[in-house]
Enzyme design. Structure first.
Site, PDB file in Angstrom:
ATOM      1  N   GLY A  67       6.214   0.563   2.858  1.00 16.43           N
ATOM      2  CA  GLY A  67       6.338  -0.696   2.144  1.00 16.43           C
ATOM      3  C   GLY A  67       7.636  -0.839   1.371  1.00 16.43           C
ATOM      4  N   THR A  91      14.887   0.070  11.849  1.00 18.86           N
ATOM      5  CA  THR A  91      15.090   1.413  12.394  1.00 18.86           C
ATOM      6  C   THR A  91      13.777   2.174  12.393  1.00 18.86           C
ATOM      7  OG1 THR A  91      17.356   1.447  11.550  1.00 18.86           O
ATOM      8  CG2 THR A  91      16.388   3.564  12.170  1.00 18.86           C
ATOM      9  N   GLN A  92      13.470   2.814  13.508  1.00 18.23           N
ATOM     10  CA  GLN A  92      12.248   3.621  13.618  1.00 18.23           C
ATOM     11  C   GLN A  92      12.567   5.061  13.230  1.00 18.23           C
ATOM     12  OE1 GLN A  92       9.049   2.310  14.838  1.00 18.23           O
ATOM     13  NE2 GLN A  92       8.495   4.155  13.725  1.00 18.23           N
ATOM     14  N   LYS A 140      16.579  -2.616  -9.100  1.00 18.31           N
ATOM     15  CA  LYS A 140      15.658  -2.728  -7.975  1.00 18.31           C
ATOM     16  C   LYS A 140      15.278  -4.177  -7.685  1.00 18.31           C
ATOM     17  CE  LYS A 140      13.513   1.850  -8.305  1.00 18.31           C
ATOM     18  NZ  LYS A 140      12.238   2.598  -8.463  1.00 18.31           N
ATOM     19  N   ILE A 150       0.851  -1.185   0.000  1.00 17.77           N
ATOM     20  CA  ILE A 150       0.000   0.000   0.000  1.00 17.77           C
ATOM     21  C   ILE A 150       0.891   1.240   0.000  1.00 17.77           C
ATOM     22  CG2 ILE A 150      -1.806   1.257   1.243  1.00 17.77           C
ATOM     23  CD1 ILE A 150      -2.641  -1.407   2.491  1.00 17.77           C
ATOM     24  N   ARG A 157       7.346  -6.397  -5.189  1.00 20.66           N
ATOM     25  CA  ARG A 157       7.904  -5.417  -6.118  1.00 20.66           C
ATOM     26  C   ARG A 157       9.383  -5.654  -6.371  1.00 20.66           C
ATOM     27  NH1 ARG A 157       8.669   0.922  -4.297  1.00 20.66           N
ATOM     28  NH2 ARG A 157       9.905   1.627  -6.092  1.00 20.66           N
ATOM     29  N   HIS A 198       1.159  -1.358  -7.703  1.00 18.53           N
ATOM     30  CA  HIS A 198       0.494  -1.318  -6.391  1.00 18.53           C
ATOM     31  C   HIS A 198      -0.852  -2.043  -6.442  1.00 18.53           C
ATOM     32  CE1 HIS A 198       3.215   1.179  -4.031  1.00 18.53           C
ATOM     33  NE2 HIS A 198       3.386   1.945  -5.091  1.00 18.53           N
TER      34      HIS A 198
END
Length: 438
Positions: free
Chosen positions: A100, A373-374, A124, A95, A142, A152
């Site tokens: 994501g 990691t936040q 990628k 989403i 993806r 998506h």
């Protein structure tokens, strides 16, 4: 006279006898000294040892979650026997603006694997093959298969597209070739279609296996056919985000020129017509759009995007808004999104990166190489909005707000359940180790 005397004497004697009996059982057992208290039931159970007391204190220190929604144990406990060597596939529903991209990179670059994904510099997509030289992939996302079901793709698109897309990629290592008489074919395919032996999150929504019937090349009997069966288990996963932050992040992204106009939005075998899904802008993109303009477009797909992308749109006539009244449509969409989210193998929340990592590792029995990691400072967090604008965004995303409240409660309950389960397992392990040392 004697009878009258006995009648008056008997009650005092009986009362004195009763008091003596009561005193015998109630009186202190150690007069002149303070008697030790009876240990509480918990202390009696744990035996009073220092190690046991430490365990009880650890358990008491664990935070208790005030649950808002009732969930059964089977809905909180997620354990998947993910067969990477065999036929299982993780399907990532991405989403927009939910973190994501970061999570997708973790899947292809940050998991301890027997055969790591092969990622070329500057590209990628990575090749995530199964161990043992099989060219089949265990990840549909993806960064592994590309946008094979459309840019998506949502739940409605993925669940109708993924089995066929994986079939086109081949079923190497997961094929069974059988030669059977034609009159038995109907019975076999019927049994395959009724194969429901696995948990609901393993079959969303099409049951495995995906089967093909072909004519046997070397068969000399005309009525003989070959049934090629590709057994697959699809485990759907996704990420969610706070609706206000996600909406602001999408606005900033669109403001920089993003459109996602090549998305197919397939539903019931077709894409929506321009009348069913108009665009909010003229020209190539919506660059430079103000937040007010972004909010004023009534058919902006940014509003309630998470509910729309998780719901089964075929239940409401896809993008045909005249199929049913708006209130009924909203109710069906929200309930469908909740059910699909609950039945997925896993979902994470952008606001809880470490907990997301922990639950994914527990669900699939896979370990990440480095911790998540936040990021508390994002483009959305840098947008300064007033309370009136925030309220307007919440109103525009009222379905997403309800879904996120539900998802957050389920997510935290699953985390607490897993932590308690882990604590109980470690406690039993320590007890067994102490028992062996005695």
């Amino acid at each position: 006279m004697d009878e009258r005397f006995n009648r008056w004497l008997l009650p005092p004697l009986l009362a004195l006898l009763f008091l003596l009996i009561v005193y015998q059982y109630v009186s202190p057992a150690c007069p002149g000294a303070a008697c030790p208290r009876r240990p509480p039931a918990s202390a009696a159970r744990r035996g009073g040892g220092p190690e046991e007391r430490e365990e009880e204190e650890e358990a008491a220190a664990m935070p208790r979650l005030a649950a808002k929604f009732p969930f059964a144990q089977g809905e909180l406990c997620r354990r998947v026997r993910f067969d990477m060597r065999g036929r299982d596939v993780i399907v990532f529903l991405h989403i927009q603006k939910t973190g994501g991209t970061t999570f997708g990179r973790h899947l292809v670059r940050n998991i301890h694997l027997e055969q790591p994904c092969y990622c070329r510099a500057g590209q990628k997509k990575c090749a995530c093959h199964r161990p043992g030289g099989d060219k089949d992939t265990w990840l549909f996302s993806r960064f592994s298969t590309g946008w094979s079901c459309g840019l998506h793709a949502d739940w409605t698109e993925l669940t109708s597209c993924v089995p066929a897309a994986m079939e086109r990629r081949g079923c190497a290592g997961n094929r069974t070739l059988r030669s059977v008489p034609a009159f038995q074919m109907l019975q076999i395919t019927s049994r395959l279609s009724q194969r429901r032996g696995r948990a609901p999150w393993q079959q969303v929504p099409l049951p495995s296996p995906w089967a093909r019937i072909v004519r046997c090349r070397k068969s000399t009997e005309i009525l003989k056919l070959c049934l090629i069966i590709c057994f697959r288990n699809f485990y759907y996963i996704t990420m969610l985000r706070d609706p206000v932050s996600r909406y602001l992040s999408e606005w900033k992204h669109v403001q920089r020129g993003a459109t996602w106009k090549t998305s197919l939005h397939m539903c019931d075998g077709r894409s929506p017509t321009p009348d069913e899904l108009p665009t909010c802008y003229e020209g190539d993109d919506w660059s430079g759009v103000s937040l007010q303009e972004f909010m004023d477009c009534s058919y902006n797909l940014a509003s309630n995007r998470q509910v729309r992308m998780l719901a089964d749109l075929s239940l409401v006539g896809c993008y045909n808004l005249t199929f049913m009244n708006e209130s009924e449509r909203n109710m069906i969409l929200l309930q469908s999104a909740k059910n699909n989210l609950k039945n997925m193998a896993f979902f994470g929340l952008t606001e809880f990166q470490r907990k997301t990592q922990y639950l994914f590792e527990r669900t699939f029995n896979l370990k990440f190489i480095s911790p998540f990691t936040q990021f508390n400072v994002t483009r959305a967090s840098n947008v300064d909005i007033g309370e009136d604008v925030r309220q307007r965004i919440e109103e525009l995303n009222f379905l997403d707000m309800q879904l996120y409240e539900y998802a957050k409660d389920l997510f935290l309950q699953r985390f607490q359940y897993s932590k308690q389960e882990e604590h109980q397992k470690n406690r039993l392990k320590r007890r067994e180790e102490r028992r062996l040392l005695r």
